[in-house]
Every structure is written in C-alpha cells, then in structure tokens.
Write an enzyme that holds these catalytic residues in place. Sequence first.
Site, mmCIF file in Angstrom:
data_model
loop_
_atom_site.group_PDB
_atom_site.id
_atom_site.type_symbol
_atom_site.label_atom_id
_atom_site.label_comp_id
_atom_site.label_asym_id
_atom_site.label_seq_id
_atom_site.Cartn_x
_atom_site.Cartn_y
_atom_site.Cartn_z
ATOM 1 N N LYS A 1 -3.353 9.812 -13.583
ATOM 2 C CA LYS A 1 -3.276 10.622 -12.416
ATOM 3 C C LYS A 1 -4.097 10.012 -11.265
ATOM 4 O O LYS A 1 -3.925 9.998 -9.915
ATOM 5 C CB LYS A 1 -3.264 11.798 -12.448
ATOM 6 N N ASP B 1 1.737 19.843 -8.674
ATOM 7 C CA ASP B 1 1.376 21.038 -9.586
ATOM 8 C C ASP B 1 1.092 22.217 -8.641
ATOM 9 O O ASP B 1 1.095 23.128 -9.141
ATOM 10 C CB ASP B 1 0.149 20.467 -10.334
#
Length: 435
Positions: free
Chosen positions: A231, A268
């Site tokens: 990420k 998210d």
Amino acid sequence: MAVRRQRDGGKWKGKEADRRRLLARSLPGGYAYVDLEEDLDDPALDEAVIRAGGRVIRSLYDFRGVPERLAERCRNLARGPAEIPKAAVMPGSTKDLPRLIDAYRQLESEEKILIGMGEFGLFSRILATKLGCFLTFCSVSETQAAAPGHLDPQKLVELYRFREQDRDTFLCGVIGQPIAHSRSPEFHNHGYEALGLNGVYIPFLVDDVPSFFRVAGLLDIRGFSVTMPHKQAVLPHLDERDGVLEKIGACNTVVRREGGGWFGTNTDVEGFLAPLAAEVPDLLKSETRATVIGAGGGARSVVYALRSRGIRPLIINRTIEKARALAELFDCEWSGFGGEGLARIRENSDLIVQATGVGMEPETEGDPLPDYRFSGAEVVYDLVYQPLVTVFRKRAQVAGCRTVSGLDMLFAQGAAQFEHYTGQAYPREALDHAK
Ligand code: NAP
C-alpha cells in the site's frame, strides 16, 4: 494426451523407449492433440499422430525462469504448419513478467500456447484467450495439480468466465504478497457477470512493485486493488492522488487515467463508513465517544474516517509510540493497553473499532482486549473478517452489543473500487453471490 517425463514436471520415470511405445499405442484412442517435446526426434510417431487424426503440440519446458528470445524459441518449435508450438516457462518474480508478456506481443498473430507456470504466471493461464493462445491447461483438482499453477476447470469457467473472454476483455486485478487468499476476485468478477461486462479481475502475486507497473502498462490493466504489503510501495508510481490518499499515505486503489498515467486513492475510508451509515447512522455525529484499537494502515483509514465525521476517537495500540504518532496526526487522544487504557476505553465506548490483526486466521484464538468486559451498550466493529466472527466480536455479541462486520467493510470498499474501474455501481444481486 501427454506422457510427461519427470524432468518436464511429469510423473514418467520409465525408459524413453517404453514411453514412446506407450504414446504410439495410445493413439488409436482418438486424441485431438498429442503433446510431444522439442527434443523428441521420432518422425514415425509424428506421422502416426496425424494418421490418427490428431495434431502435435510441440513443447518446451523451462523451470529455471523465462528464457531470453522466448518468442523466437517458441516460434521455432513447430516442425510444420500442423504442429502447435507450446512453451511453458517458470517466472520466479514479477521482474520476469515483462519478458514473458513481450513474447505474447511478438507472437500476437501466430498460433501458439505460451504459459507462465506457478503463481507469478497465473494470469497467463486465466487470460489465454485474450493473450491469443490456442488453449489453456487446468487440473481436475488444484491440490493435485498436474503442473504448477493449474486451476480447476470450474474456477476457470465460473469465476473467471474463461469461455466468455476474448481479445477485448478488459482487465483489472489485485496485487499483494501473499494473494491467493484474497476474496476480491470473487467480488469483482461476480459484479462483472451480473452487469454483463466483458471484464475479468485476477490476483497477481507481486514481489516487485515497479515491475508490476510495467506489467500493468503492457497488459493494459484498467485498474488494480492493492493489499498488504504494497500500500505504500505504489505511492511513488502514481501520477495523481486525491486528498484522502494524501492524508492517509496508504493506497488501496490504482486506476488508469484517460490521458495516461495512474490515479491513486483509498476506498477503505468509504468502506469503513458505509456499514455504519447503513446500520447505526446515529453514531456518525461528533458527540460519539469512540475507541480505535490499533495504529496500522487499517486504523489510519478508520481514524481519518471518524475525524471526517467530527468524531475524535481514543487510539489504543500495543506499540504506544505508534498510537501517539497517529493521534498527533489526527488530533486525537491515545493510550497503551493495560489498566489505564481499559478505563479510558470505557469512557469512549459508544463505538469500539478493532483494527489490529489479532484474531485473524490462522491465529483465531486471539483477543486484543481479553480484560475488557463489554457492558452491552457498545457498538463493536471488527475489521477482521477471516473468521467472520472473531473471538472479540463473539464476546461482544454475547454481552448484547450490536456488532458490525469487517466483511461488510471489505465489500463496501470493494464496491467503491468497482465504480472506479467500471464507472458503474456495484450490483446488489452480485453481493449475495460473492458472500
Ligand atoms: P498493519 O498495518 O500491519 O497493522 C497491524 C496492527 O495490529 C498494528 O496496530 C499492530 O500493533 C497490531 N497488532 C498486531 N499484532 C498484535 C498483537 N499480537 N497484539 C496487539 N496488537 C497487535 O495491518 P492493517 O493493514 O492495519 O490490518 C489490520 C487488520 O485489519 C488485518 O486483519 C486486516 O485484514 C484488517 N483490515 C480489514 C479491512 C476490511 O476491509 N475489513 C481493511 C483493512 C484492514 P503494533 O503497532 O504494536 O505492531
């Protein structure tokens, strides 16, 4: 039909003369294709295959990597127009993939079978049609696969819709290491199917992010999801980021821009808020007293999301310096585990978000806060979704708490990604299928 020698990854241990006799004896069985190796020099056998109405697949195996001049070597395998050349090579890293993909390009209009074996090469098996291959191989059972990376035919046909793919099928995927456990392919592929989109979404095992960006360019990937541990590693490769990503510093969604280059975001935050908005909307107000357990990437998105709704959560983490750093970044309070921490959780317990990896498979017995006794009034949100109900969530349920599932967050963040990749809302009916 093939009788593969051990050195080619097969099970044949006997004498070569016996193997040839077995091949010849089997021909009246009416096989459409007979796999014979590049070093097998037996013109009588070649002719016998043709007389029996079959075609020879002339194969080359390389388990050491992706050889140089692969396209040329593959092209030279066929000993006549009736033969189909096949090269099965073993990429050992994402770094090997551009060379493999280059071979597909060079052989674009030619009849061939070109396979990347193993997990790094999985895409080549799923995308055989898009990549212009004559056929792909699979095994009846993945646990007893006849070659590294074989999928079972049901998965190939039902999940990846192999029979519907063509050269125009668009491509999306998810990168990570490990990646085989990911639920994202099911989620996205069922969405494509429900909307009748000619797309496929596949898992990519990635050990080198810069190489994957080359792969994404070569395969014309439309967008990809990013999971642990990449990420952060994708950030330097992005040409554009949105404000959420700037603040969170972890990217889970990369999308090809119309004019070229890559756009990155993090879904998210949206994914975390969506189940709360659906199930306990009254909590999304600044008076809500909340605790976030954890200070990793997931917790960072959660804290950002709560702050965007005016909620200032208490952050608790095993490594206290990380709790402090995250709290300072978002102007929150922080604490370690232990007696004082438990008392402060109690004061901030309208919503308790569990954002550590504790309780996740395979260590499902783990409980991040074994000494905390739920009153039953807390809403408990556990980001862990494997298992679906963790020990922590179970304890909360038994005490009478409302709980929110990490799986709902996973699907909500996936739905936001789906929209980035396709421009369409995720179809609700596909969700039941994916669950
Ligand atoms: P991460 O960045 O590696 O952070 C891990 C966190 O867990 C850190 O706060 C770490 O504390 C804590 N931790 C790990 N082992 C611990 C232990 N034995 N005791 C106490 N704390 C421990 O991971 P992440 O990306 O935030 O992911 C965390 C979990 O959330 C994973 O299970 C992941 O699958 C889940 N997740 C779910 C979703 C979803 O869509 N549902 C989205 C994101 C994440 P230290 O700082 O002390 O190491």
